[in-house]
Design an enzyme around this catalytic site. Sequence first.
Site, mmCIF file in Angstrom:
data_model
loop_
_atom_site.group_PDB
_atom_site.id
_atom_site.type_symbol
_atom_site.label_atom_id
_atom_site.label_comp_id
_atom_site.label_asym_id
_atom_site.label_seq_id
_atom_site.Cartn_x
_atom_site.Cartn_y
_atom_site.Cartn_z
ATOM 1 C CD GLU A 127 -2.918 -1.027 2.394
ATOM 2 O OE1 GLU A 127 -2.853 -0.045 3.165
ATOM 3 O OE2 GLU A 127 -3.755 -1.921 2.525
ATOM 4 C CG HIS A 161 -6.031 0.605 4.730
ATOM 5 N ND1 HIS A 161 -4.870 -0.092 4.932
ATOM 6 C CD2 HIS A 161 -6.713 0.509 5.908
ATOM 7 C CE1 HIS A 161 -4.838 -0.584 6.164
ATOM 8 N NE2 HIS A 161 -5.956 -0.226 6.780
#
Length: 311
Positions: free
Chosen positions: A263, A284
């Site tokens: 990420e 997220h």
Amino acid sequence: MIVISEFMDEDAIRRGLDGFDVLYDPTLVDRPDDLAAALATAEALIVRNRTQVRGALLDAAPQLKVVGRLGVGLDNIDMEACKARGIAVYPASGANDVSVAEYVIATALLLLRGAYGATAAVAAGEWPRNALVGREIAGKRMGLVGYGSIARETARRAIALGMEVAAFDPYLPADHAAWSGPWGKVTALALDDLLATSDVLSLHVPLTAETRHMIGTEALARMKPDAIVINAARGGIVDEAAIAAALTAGRLGGAALDVFEDEPLKAERGGVFAGVPNLVLTPHIAGVTMESNIRVSWVTVDNVRKHLRGE
């Protein structure tokens, strides 16, 4: 000095950390050299999930006493290194439980019904009713891998919608009150049984050596071909390539992934999802709502302030 390297509620900073020297710059997470320089005199650091509190970053912070985590996962923090240096680490436990639970239920409804991507077609004069006959959530089984606080909030909402709920959690005693909580009965199952019988499978475990890729090709093969998988826990628990392959081959009914092994997800890694049907990808964000951001921020500033003042 308190350094804050990722976004949080600014009112909580102003009021909760009044009297402290604070550097709030949510772009610091993407500027590691500047972050390291800022930490040279820092006694406290507040982060979300992207700032990697380990190695060189800890070396750059010789005066660090406390880390506040705007969330609950701790896999971006070297807990052993912090313990060895006497650095306290405070997650914002419980503050975003409702937000994640609502995300799970919302994506389950979305993927089961399958009708909400038709806006462009309907506006263009098409009328694809036969292709959009989906499924109800009532009467389906919600399977929870892990039965901690977020999973319990999810169970409460699932039961209210008429779902049957089962969970796998080898660390929760069979006589624990949560299995028959005020929201209703939750059936404890072995993981293989949970995989085989769940219509919606939602993951609620940390990322460890034991849980990495626990939902991969073999686990997916045990599931119903129309089941839904939701991962709003930690990237790496799901084998992303295996999920994409199962959806493409029609061996899975749908998936919602809010977390990823790397990420932010870059285009190169994200290419595995190109053209994959019945898939929801979000950045997220499951635990981040306007309300939860305020709660998480206040829990974190209270923890950091109390630690620095010895309260």
